[in-house]
Write a protein that holds these residues in place. Structure first.
Motif, PDB file in Angstrom:
ATOM      1  N   GLU A 106       0.844  -1.190   0.000  1.00 41.11           N
ATOM      2  CA  GLU A 106       0.000   0.000   0.000  1.00 41.11           C
ATOM      3  C   GLU A 106       0.882   1.244   0.000  1.00 41.11           C
ATOM      4  O   GLU A 106       1.972   1.259   0.584  1.00 41.11           O
ATOM      5  N   TRP A 107       0.426   2.282  -0.671  1.00 45.79           N
ATOM      6  CA  TRP A 107       1.141   3.554  -0.680  1.00 45.79           C
ATOM      7  C   TRP A 107       0.832   4.326   0.608  1.00 45.79           C
ATOM      8  O   TRP A 107      -0.295   4.323   1.077  1.00 45.79           O
ATOM      9  N   ILE A 108       1.841   4.948   1.162  1.00 51.03           N
ATOM     10  CA  ILE A 108       1.647   5.819   2.312  1.00 51.03           C
ATOM     11  C   ILE A 108       2.309   7.156   2.019  1.00 51.03           C
ATOM     12  O   ILE A 108       3.245   7.232   1.226  1.00 51.03           O
ATOM     13  N   SER A 109       1.803   8.187   2.634  1.00 49.44           N
ATOM     14  CA  SER A 109       2.350   9.532   2.444  1.00 49.44           C
ATOM     15  C   SER A 109       3.000   9.991   3.739  1.00 49.44           C
ATOM     16  O   SER A 109       2.409   9.889   4.820  1.00 49.44           O
ATOM     17  N   VAL A 110       4.236  10.469   3.606  1.00 46.58           N
ATOM     18  CA  VAL A 110       4.998  10.957   4.748  1.00 46.58           C
ATOM     19  C   VAL A 110       5.454  12.374   4.434  1.00 46.58           C
ATOM     20  O   VAL A 110       6.061  12.614   3.383  1.00 46.58           O
TER      21      VAL A 110
END
Length: 276
Positions: A157-161
């Motif tokens: 899954e893509w995550i945003s940081v």
């Protein structure tokens, strides 16, 4: 001491001859009015993505050389699969029938006798089919390799940081309460070191502002307490404190501290009216 033996339950003759069970009860024969739809029981063949996929499956299953295909058995097996697909009421695409016609044409061309001169000049009837099969196999292998690669929303899954590009140190701001506490500390020290004198003095806030600006003339940070001359007495200290407040108001000096409850420092402003 003799213990009673537990005998296994003996299956009755009715249970042995039962063809089914309904609510736990054995049925010796199917009901006369039982209706089974024609499509209730179906045989599903392997799913193929097209006629080339089916041909490639038959070639690999028979362990044949793709460059030297035996058209007679291959055509027979292909037609058997096509007929089985039609018999199970599956929608048969036109491309399957087109491939069947192509196989029959190649088979007939290989069976018909040809003169020796034409046999030397004419290409192998299977050449076009072999070329298409090789290209399809390459594409299928490439698709399988791509499918093994990690895929978003299937394998991960893509995550945003959020990452700040530049971290700026933010010093605590000097509040009016901090100045008040510092001022009370100065006044307490002045009362301990100065004798009481009765007299009238003419004190100028502008003169004290000028004196403070001279002390800050080198542009370095100066401790807030050192700006006040205790020899001036309470009146002089009050005027000096008013001079500092006036300089801050006019944005001529900058007041800061490294952390909460730390010593307060005063610095001459860098000529910008926006610094406070």
């Amino acid at each position: 001491m003799n213990l009673p033996l537990e005998l296994a339950p003996v299956e009755s003759l009715e249970e042995k001859e039962a063809v089914a069970r309904l609510y736990g009860e054995p049925l010796l024969e199917l009901p006369k009015d039982l209706y089974i739809p024609p499509d209730a029981l179906e045989v599903f063949l392997e799913a193929f993505e097209g006629p080339l996929d089916l041909l490639l499956y038959l070639i690999r299953k028979a362990n044949l050389n793709i460059l030297d295909i035996q058209m007679a058995p291959l055509t027979s097996q292909y037609l058997e699969y096509v007929e089985a697909m039609r018999a199970t009421n599956l929608e048969l695409a036109a491309e399957y029938l087109l491939m069947a016609a192509m196989l029959l044409e190649i088979k007939s061309r290989m069976l018909l006798p040809r003169p020796a001169r034409e046999a030397e000049e004419e290409l192998d009837p299977r050449a076009e089919l072999v070329r298409r099969l090789l290209e399809y196999e390459q594409m299928k292998m490439a698709a399988a390799r791509l499918d093994t690669l990690p895929r978003a929303e299937r394998d991960f899954e893509w995550i945003s940081v959020f990452v700040a590009e530049k971290v700026v140190e933010r010093l605590p701001e000097v509040s009016l309460h901090d100045l008040q506490v510092a001022w009370l500390r100065i006044m307490k020290k002045a009362r301990l070191t100065q004798h009481h004198r009765v007299g009238r003095e003419q004190l100028s806030v502008r003169e004290h502002m000028t004196a403070i600006l001279r002390k800050l003339g080198d542009g370095a940070f100066v401790v807030f307490d050192t700006l006040f001359d205790h020899a001036l007495g309470p009146a002089g200290l009050v005027v000096s404190f008013l001079a500092v407040l006036e300089l801050v108001k006019e944005k001529l000096v900058h007041v800061t501290q490294n952390e909460a409850f730390a010593p307060i420092y005063v610095k001459l402003a860098d000529g910008s009216r926006d610094d406070a």
